[in-house]
Design a protein around this motif. Structure first.
Motif, PDB file in Angstrom:
ATOM      1  N   THR A  86      19.602  17.658  43.550  1.00 18.69           N
ATOM      2  CA  THR A  86      20.951  17.921  44.049  1.00 18.69           C
ATOM      3  C   THR A  86      21.592  16.642  44.579  1.00 18.69           C
ATOM      4  OG1 THR A  86      20.373  20.203  44.596  1.00 18.69           O
ATOM      5  CG2 THR A  86      22.299  19.277  45.695  1.00 18.69           C
ATOM      6  N   ARG A  87      20.821  15.854  45.315  1.00 17.43           N
ATOM      7  CA  ARG A  87      21.363  14.605  45.869  1.00 17.43           C
ATOM      8  C   ARG A  87      21.736  13.631  44.755  1.00 17.43           C
ATOM      9  NH1 ARG A  87      18.233  10.596  46.856  1.00 17.43           N
ATOM     10  NH2 ARG A  87      16.409  11.914  47.282  1.00 17.43           N
ATOM     11  N   LEU A  88      20.847  13.472  43.766  1.00 19.69           N
ATOM     12  CA  LEU A  88      21.137  12.553  42.667  1.00 19.69           C
ATOM     13  C   LEU A  88      22.340  13.034  41.864  1.00 19.69           C
ATOM     14  CD1 LEU A  88      17.536  11.731  41.401  1.00 19.69           C
ATOM     15  CD2 LEU A  88      19.063  10.251  42.713  1.00 19.69           C
ATOM     16  N   TYR A  89      22.472  14.332  41.705  1.00 24.62           N
ATOM     17  CA  TYR A  89      23.630  14.873  40.999  1.00 24.62           C
ATOM     18  C   TYR A  89      24.908  14.609  41.793  1.00 24.62           C
ATOM     19  CZ  TYR A  89      26.808  18.100  38.690  1.00 24.62           C
ATOM     20  OH  TYR A  89      27.902  18.628  38.032  1.00 24.62           O
ATOM     21  N   GLN A  90      24.889  14.927  43.059  1.00 24.98           N
ATOM     22  CA  GLN A  90      26.102  14.822  43.870  1.00 24.98           C
ATOM     23  C   GLN A  90      26.590  13.387  44.011  1.00 24.98           C
ATOM     24  OE1 GLN A  90      24.863  16.848  47.443  1.00 24.98           O
ATOM     25  NE2 GLN A  90      25.611  18.839  46.710  1.00 24.98           N
ATOM     26  N   HIS A  91      25.655  12.434  44.050  1.00 24.42           N
ATOM     27  CA  HIS A  91      26.032  11.039  44.272  1.00 24.42           C
ATOM     28  C   HIS A  91      26.006  10.208  42.995  1.00 24.42           C
ATOM     29  CE1 HIS A  91      26.149  11.641  48.583  1.00 24.42           C
ATOM     30  NE2 HIS A  91      24.964  12.218  48.520  1.00 24.42           N
ATOM     31  N   GLY A  92      25.683  10.850  41.869  1.00 21.45           N
ATOM     32  CA  GLY A  92      25.514  10.089  40.638  1.00 21.45           C
ATOM     33  C   GLY A  92      26.764   9.981  39.795  1.00 21.45           C
ATOM     34  N   SER A  93      26.686   9.078  38.827  1.00 20.22           N
ATOM     35  CA  SER A  93      27.731   8.954  37.813  1.00 20.22           C
ATOM     36  C   SER A  93      27.621  10.138  36.853  1.00 20.22           C
ATOM     37  CB  SER A  93      27.528   7.650  37.034  1.00 20.22           C
ATOM     38  OG  SER A  93      26.297   7.714  36.321  1.00 20.22           O
ATOM     39  N   ALA A  94      28.579  10.239  35.955  1.00 17.83           N
ATOM     40  CA  ALA A  94      28.508  11.318  34.961  1.00 17.83           C
ATOM     41  C   ALA A  94      27.224  11.214  34.146  1.00 17.83           C
ATOM     42  CB  ALA A  94      29.729  11.270  34.044  1.00 17.83           C
ATOM     43  N   ALA A  95      26.821  10.001  33.797  1.00 15.12           N
ATOM     44  CA  ALA A  95      25.597   9.817  33.015  1.00 15.12           C
ATOM     45  C   ALA A  95      24.372  10.271  33.806  1.00 15.12           C
ATOM     46  CB  ALA A  95      25.452   8.353  32.612  1.00 15.12           C
ATOM     47  N   GLU A  96      24.337   9.962  35.094  1.00 19.71           N
ATOM     48  CA  GLU A  96      23.212  10.384  35.932  1.00 19.71           C
ATOM     49  C   GLU A  96      23.212  11.904  36.108  1.00 19.71           C
ATOM     50  OE1 GLU A  96      23.495   7.924  39.466  1.00 19.71           O
ATOM     51  OE2 GLU A  96      23.786   6.181  38.174  1.00 19.71           O
ATOM     52  N   ARG A  97      24.372  12.493  36.200  1.00 19.54           N
ATOM     53  CA  ARG A  97      24.463  13.952  36.313  1.00 19.54           C
ATOM     54  C   ARG A  97      23.962  14.639  35.049  1.00 19.54           C
ATOM     55  NH1 ARG A  97      29.963  15.502  39.684  1.00 19.54           N
ATOM     56  NH2 ARG A  97      29.377  14.351  41.567  1.00 19.54           N
ATOM     57  N   ARG A  98      24.268  14.055  33.890  1.00 18.61           N
ATOM     58  CA  ARG A  98      23.759  14.627  32.639  1.00 18.61           C
ATOM     59  C   ARG A  98      22.239  14.691  32.648  1.00 18.61           C
ATOM     60  NH1 ARG A  98      27.464  11.154  30.024  1.00 18.61           N
ATOM     61  NH2 ARG A  98      25.749   9.802  29.361  1.00 18.61           N
ATOM     62  N   ALA A  99      21.610  13.627  33.113  1.00 22.06           N
ATOM     63  CA  ALA A  99      20.146  13.595  33.137  1.00 22.06           C
ATOM     64  C   ALA A  99      19.589  14.673  34.058  1.00 22.06           C
ATOM     65  CB  ALA A  99      19.659  12.218  33.568  1.00 22.06           C
ATOM     66  N   VAL A 100      20.213  14.859  35.210  1.00 26.76           N
ATOM     67  CA  VAL A 100      19.766  15.909  36.129  1.00 26.76           C
ATOM     68  C   VAL A 100      19.859  17.271  35.440  1.00 26.76           C
ATOM     69  CG1 VAL A 100      20.306  17.136  38.274  1.00 26.76           C
ATOM     70  CG2 VAL A 100      20.304  14.623  38.228  1.00 26.76           C
ATOM     71  N   LEU A 101      20.971  17.531  34.791  1.00 23.30           N
ATOM     72  CA  LEU A 101      21.149  18.822  34.118  1.00 23.30           C
ATOM     73  C   LEU A 101      20.100  19.029  33.024  1.00 23.30           C
ATOM     74  CD1 LEU A 101      25.034  18.688  33.858  1.00 23.30           C
ATOM     75  CD2 LEU A 101      23.739  20.299  35.271  1.00 23.30           C
ATOM     76  N   ARG A 102      19.786  17.977  32.306  1.00 24.77           N
ATOM     77  CA  ARG A 102      18.823  18.104  31.208  1.00 24.77           C
ATOM     78  C   ARG A 102      17.390  18.248  31.710  1.00 24.77           C
ATOM     79  NH1 ARG A 102      22.455  14.026  27.683  1.00 24.77           N
ATOM     80  NH2 ARG A 102      23.548  15.645  26.528  1.00 24.77           N
ATOM     81  N   ALA A 103      17.145  17.801  32.933  1.00 29.47           N
ATOM     82  CA  ALA A 103      15.793  17.931  33.499  1.00 29.47           C
ATOM     83  C   ALA A 103      15.561  19.300  34.136  1.00 29.47           C
ATOM     84  CB  ALA A 103      15.559  16.831  34.536  1.00 29.47           C
ATOM     85  N   LEU A 104      16.605  20.052  34.389  1.00 27.64           N
ATOM     86  CA  LEU A 104      16.448  21.320  35.123  1.00 27.64           C
ATOM     87  C   LEU A 104      15.455  22.295  34.477  1.00 27.64           C
ATOM     88  CD1 LEU A 104      20.114  22.115  36.276  1.00 27.64           C
ATOM     89  CD2 LEU A 104      18.265  21.036  37.584  1.00 27.64           C
ATOM     90  N   PRO A 105      15.469  22.494  33.148  1.00 24.53           N
ATOM     91  CA  PRO A 105      14.529  23.474  32.594  1.00 24.53           C
ATOM     92  C   PRO A 105      13.067  23.110  32.824  1.00 24.53           C
ATOM     93  CG  PRO A 105      16.223  22.897  30.984  1.00 24.53           C
ATOM     94  CD  PRO A 105      16.349  21.924  32.117  1.00 24.53           C
ATOM     95  N   THR A 106      12.798  21.813  32.984  1.00 24.68           N
ATOM     96  CA  THR A 106      11.425  21.356  33.191  1.00 24.68           C
ATOM     97  C   THR A 106      11.023  21.400  34.656  1.00 24.68           C
ATOM     98  OG1 THR A 106      11.687  19.867  31.293  1.00 24.68           O
ATOM     99  CG2 THR A 106       9.827  19.432  32.757  1.00 24.68           C
ATOM    100  N   LEU A 107      11.984  21.204  35.545  1.00 29.17           N
ATOM    101  CA  LEU A 107      11.645  20.979  36.956  1.00 29.17           C
ATOM    102  C   LEU A 107      11.927  22.158  37.886  1.00 29.17           C
ATOM    103  CD1 LEU A 107      12.948  17.312  37.282  1.00 29.17           C
ATOM    104  CD2 LEU A 107      10.562  18.060  37.245  1.00 29.17           C
ATOM    105  N   VAL A 108      12.818  23.050  37.496  1.00 34.25           N
ATOM    106  CA  VAL A 108      13.240  24.102  38.432  1.00 34.25           C
ATOM    107  C   VAL A 108      12.885  25.475  37.876  1.00 34.25           C
ATOM    108  CG1 VAL A 108      15.163  25.106  39.718  1.00 34.25           C
ATOM    109  CG2 VAL A 108      15.127  22.649  39.255  1.00 34.25           C
TER     110      VAL A 108
END
Length: 212
Positions: A86-108
């Motif tokens: 959540t922190r990396l998403y909220q403070h990240g660039s659009a590119a960093e937010r994409r990575a967070v979204l793509r990691a969700l199925p593996t991590l959450v």
């Protein structure tokens, strides 16, 4: 149930441009693995974990075409928890937010990160919308939110191929069929083209599309 990451280390190694990028990637993964083995409290705003600095710098060292895959695997290797994601998403660039979204199925496990998907779907950044409608959204968005995600793709021009499990979730969904039909009618009455993907989505619901 969590899923394996979309890219493996071998996939990324093969795509990196040179040995310098591969060495940087190996070091970044090692830093992330160390963080996973010895988790600490969330870093202060002034001093991020080394792997998080590498997460932000991935495009510069590995090439922007590879950055999404590198960042996603770093998150997985670090076993980033919901607070970190959540922190990396909220403070990240659009590119960093994409990575967070793509990691969700593996991590959450479970719907606890749906708020991140919903935030991305409010964006007009088509790359974020496309990342948001992946496997995590397919598994955890409620029917109302998921239908609006499909409509959002049509509004913004994101191909419906980006929507994970589209056929399974659309099957027999009469409300989605109604929404798609209404949207097509609105576009037609305004003299605008109907998105080419709309007829395919309508067919998946089991409704027979009229001439669009």
């Amino acid at each position: 149930m969590t899923q394996p990451p979309p890219w493996t280390r071998g996939d990324i190694d093969a795509a990196l441009p040179d040995d310098t990028a591969r060495a940087w990637f190996d070091e970044a993964l090692a830093d992330a693995a160390c963080a996973a083995e010895a988790p600490q409290a969330a870093p202060s705003p002034y001093l991020a974990h080394t792997w998080e600095l590498r997460f932000a710098a991935a495009g510069r060292h590995c090439g922007h075409n590879n950055a999404d895959a590198v960042r996603t695997l770093l998150l997985v290797e670090a076993r980033a928890g919901l607070e970190t994601l959540t922190r990396l998403y909220q403070h990240g660039s659009a590119a960093e937010r994409r990575a967070v979204l793509r990691a969700l199925p593996t991590l959450v496990e479970g719907p606890h990160a749906v708020h991140l998907v919903e935030d991305a779907l409010r964006s007009n950044d088509t790359s974020l919308v496309a990342a948001a409608v992946g496997p995590y959204a397919a598994a955890h968005l409620d029917p109302h939110a998921w239908r609006h995600a499909v409509l959002k793709c049509l509004f913004t021009g994101v191909p419906l191929d980006a929507v994970a499990s589209l056929a399974q979730r659309a099957a027999g969904d009469g409300e989605l069929a109604r929404m798609l039909t209404d949207y097509a009618a609105e576009r037609t009455s305004a003299g605008r083209d109907v998105p080419h993907d709309l007829g395919r989505a309508l067919t998946l619901t089991g409704d027979k599309p009229k001439e669009l």
